[in-house]
Design a protein around this motif. Structure first.
Motif, short mmCIF file in Angstrom:
data_model
loop_
_atom_site.label_atom_id
_atom_site.label_comp_id
_atom_site.label_asym_id
_atom_site.label_seq_id
_atom_site.Cartn_x
_atom_site.Cartn_y
_atom_site.Cartn_z
N HIS A 1 -22.46 0.48 -13.08
CA HIS A 1 -22.59 -0.53 -12.14
C HIS A 1 -21.61 0.06 -10.74
O HIS A 1 -21.84 1.51 -10.32
CB HIS A 1 -21.11 -1.17 -12.75
CG HIS A 1 -21.23 -1.75 -14.00
ND1 HIS A 1 -21.07 -2.95 -14.19
CD2 HIS A 1 -22.01 -1.39 -15.11
CE1 HIS A 1 -21.55 -3.36 -15.38
NE2 HIS A 1 -21.48 -2.29 -16.31
N VAL A 2 -21.85 -0.55 -10.12
CA VAL A 2 -20.72 0.11 -8.18
C VAL A 2 -19.37 1.12 -8.75
O VAL A 2 -18.46 0.68 -9.14
CB VAL A 2 -20.37 -1.36 -7.41
CG1 VAL A 2 -20.44 -0.80 -5.67
CG2 VAL A 2 -21.85 -2.46 -7.01
N GLY B 1 -24.78 16.82 -9.67
CA GLY B 1 -24.97 16.45 -8.53
C GLY B 1 -24.03 16.21 -7.37
O GLY B 1 -24.50 15.62 -6.11
N LEU B 2 -22.74 15.47 -7.53
CA LEU B 2 -22.04 15.43 -6.49
C LEU B 2 -21.54 16.49 -6.03
O LEU B 2 -21.97 16.72 -4.77
CB LEU B 2 -20.61 14.70 -7.90
CG LEU B 2 -19.22 14.36 -6.13
CD1 LEU B 2 -19.98 13.40 -5.30
CD2 LEU B 2 -18.32 13.95 -7.36
N GLY B 3 -21.68 17.64 -6.55
CA GLY B 3 -21.26 19.56 -6.17
C GLY B 3 -22.62 19.47 -5.43
O GLY B 3 -22.67 20.07 -4.30
N VAL C 1 -16.93 5.32 -12.95
CA VAL C 1 -18.44 4.65 -12.61
C VAL C 1 -18.63 4.11 -13.73
O VAL C 1 -17.66 4.97 -15.14
CB VAL C 1 -18.85 5.97 -12.78
CG1 VAL C 1 -19.33 6.70 -11.27
CG2 VAL C 1 -18.83 7.08 -13.64
N ARG C 2 -19.17 3.65 -13.89
CA ARG C 2 -19.13 2.85 -15.54
C ARG C 2 -20.97 2.90 -15.84
O ARG C 2 -21.89 2.44 -15.22
CB ARG C 2 -19.01 1.83 -15.86
CG ARG C 2 -17.55 1.08 -15.27
CD ARG C 2 -17.50 0.08 -14.96
NE ARG C 2 -17.67 -0.98 -15.96
CZ ARG C 2 -18.28 -2.51 -16.16
NH1 ARG C 2 -17.56 -2.89 -14.63
NH2 ARG C 2 -18.43 -2.94 -17.17
N PHE C 3 -21.36 2.58 -17.21
CA PHE C 3 -22.52 3.19 -17.59
C PHE C 3 -22.58 2.25 -18.27
O PHE C 3 -21.60 2.03 -20.16
CB PHE C 3 -23.31 4.17 -17.86
CG PHE C 3 -23.13 5.51 -16.66
CD1 PHE C 3 -24.40 5.68 -16.70
CD2 PHE C 3 -21.99 6.37 -16.95
CE1 PHE C 3 -24.12 6.86 -14.94
CE2 PHE C 3 -21.91 7.29 -15.64
CZ PHE C 3 -22.81 6.98 -15.02
N ALA D 1 -24.84 10.60 -7.38
CA ALA D 1 -24.96 11.58 -9.10
C ALA D 1 -25.19 9.96 -10.30
O ALA D 1 -25.39 11.10 -11.20
CB ALA D 1 -23.59 11.91 -8.82
N MET D 2 -24.75 9.34 -10.03
CA MET D 2 -24.46 8.40 -10.86
C MET D 2 -26.62 8.37 -11.53
O MET D 2 -26.00 7.89 -12.38
CB MET D 2 -24.45 7.25 -10.59
CG MET D 2 -22.33 6.64 -11.24
SD MET D 2 -22.55 5.06 -10.19
CE MET D 2 -22.80 4.24 -11.51
#
Length: 208
Positions: A41-42, A130-132, A172-174, A22-23
């Protein structure tokens, strides 16, 4: 009240992998918006206590003392809140990446707000969609709202303001490779939804 169930190591690894996918979709959407490569990032996935939320957030990645925050509620089989956190220069960095011909700090307050809301809506929407899709849950979510602007991080994450005791936290990090821009997204899945998430993840594992 029954204690919130922890995720097993297998469940946590599987959910982390789903979040990774999803990220990637969210990073692609953000990259198209900003016209630059987005570094991922992880992600972090864990059950947390509201009273220790700030401590959980600071583990390995110290939060700035002041941030701007955007909130969106999401709901379906899984309910919760998405928070997008930006440092004090977040709107300036967004304006620069979008090619706005204004010097840093010259944006009108309403323009700053709109940039933060638009970026948050795109990234949060892409992550949840994306996760859904992978979990078989079709999330609906509210319009983004500015939770706080240039406020103390400790106030924004104040446990006394949270409407939950425990939750499943997905962090989550972008970051934009060419600029000092970073956005941190927190998906806070309410305690009542943790069993649902575990069941959905177990279903995916059983099909492997």
């Amino acid at each position: 009240m029954t204690a919130a169930p922890e995720l097993s190591e297998e469940q946590q690894d599987a959910l982390t992998e789903l979040v990774n996918v999803a990220m990637g979709q969210a990073a692609s959407a953000l990259s198209q918006l900003l016209g630059t490569f987005i570094k991922l990032h992880v992600p972090s996935v864990r059950v947390v206590d509201a009273r220790a939320l700030r401590n959980h957030m600071d583990e390995g990645n110290v939060l700035p003392d002041q941030v701007s925050g955007v909130s969106q509620a999401f709901f379906d089989q899984i309910r919760g809140e998405a928070l997008a956190l930006y440092d004090l220069n977040g709107s300036d960095h967004l304006a620069s990446l979008l090619g706005e011909d204004k010097d840093p700090g010259d944006l009108a307050p309403e323009d700053e707000d709109e940039l933060l809301l638009d970026a948050s809506n795109i990234v949060t929407g892409a992550i949840l969609t994306g996760l859904g899709e992978q979990l078989g849950s079709h999330f609906s979510f509210t319009a983004p709202s500015l939770l706080g602007k240039e406020c103390e991080t400790s106030d924004l994450l104040d446990p006394t303001s949270q409407e939950w005791d425990k939750a499943l936290l997905v962090e989550v990090r972008f970051a934009a490779e060419e600029r000092a821009f970073e956005c941190r997204i927190l998906l806070i899945m309410l305690e009542e939804s943790i069993d649902t998430v575990r069941g959905l993840v177990d279903g995916i594992l059983a099909d492997l």
